[in-house]
Design an enzyme around this catalytic site. Structure first.
Site, short mmCIF file in Angstrom:
data_model
loop_
_atom_site.label_atom_id
_atom_site.label_comp_id
_atom_site.label_asym_id
_atom_site.label_seq_id
_atom_site.Cartn_x
_atom_site.Cartn_y
_atom_site.Cartn_z
N HIS A 186 18.89 -35.66 -9.67
CA HIS A 186 18.15 -36.18 -8.49
C HIS A 186 16.67 -35.84 -8.55
CE1 HIS A 186 21.89 -37.45 -6.68
NE2 HIS A 186 22.39 -36.26 -6.93
N LYS A 234 6.47 -4.01 -4.12
CA LYS A 234 7.88 -3.67 -4.10
C LYS A 234 8.47 -3.82 -2.71
CE LYS A 234 11.73 -2.30 -5.87
NZ LYS A 234 12.46 -3.37 -6.59
N CYS A 259 0.82 -1.21 0.00
CA CYS A 259 0.00 0.00 0.00
C CYS A 259 0.86 1.26 0.00
CB CYS A 259 -0.87 0.04 1.25
SG CYS A 259 -1.81 -1.44 1.52
N TRP A 296 -2.97 -2.61 -1.40
CA TRP A 296 -2.57 -3.96 -1.78
C TRP A 296 -3.29 -4.87 -0.80
CZ3 TRP A 296 0.19 -8.16 0.29
CH2 TRP A 296 0.70 -9.08 -0.65
N LYS A 300 13.44 -14.01 -11.62
CA LYS A 300 13.13 -12.87 -12.50
C LYS A 300 12.10 -13.28 -13.55
CE LYS A 300 14.18 -10.31 -10.65
NZ LYS A 300 14.87 -10.26 -9.43
N ASN A 319 -1.50 1.75 5.96
CA ASN A 319 -0.61 0.68 5.46
C ASN A 319 -0.30 -0.23 6.64
OD1 ASN A 319 -0.52 2.17 3.16
ND2 ASN A 319 1.68 2.53 3.18
N GLY A 320 -0.26 -1.53 6.40
CA GLY A 320 0.08 -2.45 7.50
C GLY A 320 -1.08 -3.36 7.82
N GLU A 339 8.50 -14.00 -11.97
CA GLU A 339 7.73 -12.89 -11.39
C GLU A 339 7.22 -11.91 -12.44
OE1 GLU A 339 9.88 -10.76 -8.38
OE2 GLU A 339 11.69 -10.73 -9.57
N ARG A 347 5.03 0.41 -6.09
CA ARG A 347 5.00 -0.46 -4.91
C ARG A 347 4.09 -1.67 -5.09
NH1 ARG A 347 6.49 2.70 -0.05
NH2 ARG A 347 5.07 1.47 1.20
N GLU A 369 18.27 -16.70 -9.15
CA GLU A 369 17.84 -15.34 -9.43
C GLU A 369 17.27 -15.21 -10.84
OE1 GLU A 369 17.09 -12.93 -7.78
OE2 GLU A 369 17.25 -11.17 -9.05
#
Ligand code: F6R
Length: 612
Positions: free
Chosen positions: A508, A607, A2, A73, A489, A99-100, A492, A27, A485
């Site tokens: 394996h 973000k 948010c 969000w 990338k 926010n939170g 996402e 964000r 990584e």
């Protein structure tokens, strides 16, 4: 996550608020809203993007010189118009953005319901709004006092701004565990969840600390108290951020701009720290803790996501050259698994945003056990930077694309410098080797620039594989975190399922996935376990898999085996992640663009992850 923007001053608030919301879009969010106070307090909010909100308010009177605005969000309740912020209290006398997460919202809500409150939304935020209203009415106190009392009853994290329908001259803001910045202009105030909406108006800011509450008023100076009613003197700091860092600068997306900024951002991370000419590394931010590092029996690295991948590179670096055991932990696991932590441990917390809730909690836990905590953060003044005993900023500049790129290479650069410094202090490296490594590290920005020069091959590969459903990434040693990584990338931003694996582990399990449809990215640079990785390429080809190999320039052997080859410049093995990551970032980027994905704001992602 948010985003919050609020304004109080002589100017029209709406354009400032909308502009601020646009700055906060990076964000990640799913709905947006605004409350403006003119003759009356009006709230407009809608599911979707800031552009949807702008359409929604096209026909309404948007006048007012005080207002609050929010991008949400979703946590409690699905993303829809009703759950979007701001939230009115039942009487519509106050509106609030948050926010939170209010963890004890359920019992608070039940209690308010028994007192006749009816809730429109499923949010924890509406509960807090009505709690404040209830306290103001029943205890006959000012709004500031009611907010303060309410926050003493709340368990959880919050950054809030409250507006009062009957008071066009003040706003109330508070924070705990979720950042809030107050920009102080000549005759006005700008409040936001980070500095990006503020920078174009003023450089003077006050960062609220946890459990602080501020009264922002037209007629008096900023007043701050703790929620336990202790007066605080506002500490005004100057922002160092540059406005151009928040613009795309001619690139189609922030992510692409940030990928191309890496030669500079890596150089900035080294600036004033790497002195190859005199053979020294100095890290001013942790200088007082160097002896703790030298005496530590162990380093524990805590982080999440991409920062965790940087931590893995750090593990290889510290163990390789400074000969100290390192454990790399997901902060979210570490905080809940009763880990063994000694006072002699040095914990390194890595975070781009400096606000990741799990990483903050891991720091708290390690602190309670008496460990020394060092931070590696990008955002100056962030919560993690302040919660650690000492630390070094990565100085990569604002990262706006949700997928982390330049922050990762800056984190790896800083970990490299730390490992080199520790190796020097501990005497685990010869002077000749040390100086050689410093000289080579200094050349890395130019080598990254060379890696970035042509995108032709990457675009060709992206074109060929953009429609596949799965990707596998393999690497060994220093290149194993690179494989992780690269896969992160891709998944996402393109929503293609991708897995990173240590190359030797393929047999394996994941080898079962390989068929003629399966592209496998193999990082097969010259040093370390190169021969073994080449064997892995052959194993993939034997099963008709498609191989995209990242190799050291001049390597012709792999050309005969792989379907596509991307070359990167030769360097020391320990610096390869700084180069090999770059084509993988580009591959993910171009595939996502070709698939029509929203590269800078991928679905569901935020973000800075300020909730658990
Ligand atoms: C991936 C990404 C995330 C973050 C993670 C930790 O591209 O950006 O995986 O790395 O959410 O965030 P910070 O580094 O801000 O703690």
């Amino acid at each position: 996550m948010c985003g919050i923007v609020a304004y109080l001053g002589p100017k029209e608030a709406y354009p400032i608020l909308i502009n601020g919301l646009r700055r906060l879009e990076y964000r990640g969010y799913d709905s947006a809203g605004v409350a403006l106070l003119n003759d009356s307090l009006e709230v407009y909010k809608t599911k979707g993007k800031v552009a949807d909100l702008e359409n929604f308010v096209k026909e309404v009177d948007l006048r007012g010189t005080i207002g609050i605005a929010h991008t949400r969000w979703a946590t409690h309740g699905e993303p829809n118009d009703v759950n979007a912020h701001p939230h009115f209290s039942q009487s519509k006398e106050i509106a609030l953005i948050h926010n939170g997460i209010i963890e004890n919202y359920a019992p608070l809500r039940s209690e308010l319901e028994t007192r006749g409150y009816v809730f429109e939304s499923s949010t924890d935020t509406e509960v807090l709004t009505n709690l404040i209203e209830d306290i103001r009415k029943n205890e006959n106190v000012s709004l500031f006092e009611a907010v303060r009392i309410a926050l003493n009853q709340v368990i959880g994290a919050y950054a809030i701004v409250v507006i009062d329908a009957k008071d066009p001259n003040s706003l109330i803001a508070a924070r705990k565990g979720s950042p809030l910045v107050i920009g102080i202009g000549n005759d006005d105030y700008y409040i936001a969840s980070d500095a990006t909406p503020i920078i174009e108006y003023t450089r003077n800011v006050v960062y609220l600390d946890d459990e602080e509450i501020a009264l922002i008023s037209r007629s008096s100076d900023l007043k701050i108290k703790t929620i336990r009613n202790k007066e605080k003197t506002p500490y005004v700091q100057e922002l160092e951020m540059n406005l151009s860092a928040l613009e795309k600068g001619g690139f189609e997306h922030f992510m692409l701009k940030e990928i191309f900024e890496q030669p500079q951002s890596i150089r900035d991370s080294m600036r004033g720290r790497l002195h190859a000419d005199i053979g020294s590394v100095s890290l001013g931010g942790i200088i007082d803790y160097e002896q703790k590092l030298v005496n530590a029996k162990r380093i524990i690295i805590v982080a999440c996501g991409t920062s965790w991948h940087a931590g893995l590179v750090g593990e290889y670096l510290f163990e390789d050259i400074a000969r100290i055991p390192v454990e790399v932990e997901y902060a979210s696991e570490f905080r809940y698994r009763n880990p063994v932590i000694y006072e002699s441990d040095v914990v390194i917390a890595i975070s781009q945003s400096g606000e990741t809730a799990d990483t903050l909690a891991a720091i708290d836990l390690a602190k309670q056990k008496g460990a020394t905590i060092l931070g590696i953060c990008n955002v100056v003044g962030s919560s993690i930077a302040r919660a650690t005993h000492a630390g070094s900023y990565t100085h990569a500049g604002p990262e706006i694309g949700v997928a982390s790129t330049k922050a990762f290479t800056a984190q790896v650069t800083l970990l490299t410098l730390m490992a080199l410094r520790l190796a020097q202090l501990k005497g685990t490296i010869t002077k000749t080797r040390f100086v050689h490594l410093l000289n080579e590290l200094e050349r890395i920005p130019d080598k990254v620039a060379k890696t970035l020069q042509s995108s032709k091959k990457v675009i060709e590969i992206a074109e060929k594989y953009k429609d596949v459903r799965n990707f596998l990434y393999l690497g060994r040693g220093y290149n194993f975190p690179v494989a992780l990584e690269g896969a992160l990338k891709l998944k996402e931003i393109s929503y293609i399922h991708a897995e990173g694996y240590p190359a030797a582990e393929m047999k394996h399990g994941p080898i079962a996935l390989i068929d003629e449809e399966m592209p496998v990215v193999v990082i097969a640079t010259n040093k370390g376990t190169y021969d073994k990785v080449v064997s892995n390429i052959q194993e993939v080809k034997a099963r008709k898999g498609q191989v995209i190999a990242i190799v050291t320039e001049g390597n012709v052997a792999v050309y005969g085996m792989a379907d596509y080859v991307i070359e990167i410049p030769e360097t020391e093995e320990m610096f390869v992640p700084l180069l090999a990551t770059v084509p993988l970032q580009k591959l993910a980027y171009y595939i996502a663009v070709m698939r029509g994905c929203n590269v800078d704001q991928p679905r569901n992602l935020a973000k800075s992850v300020t909730v658990e």
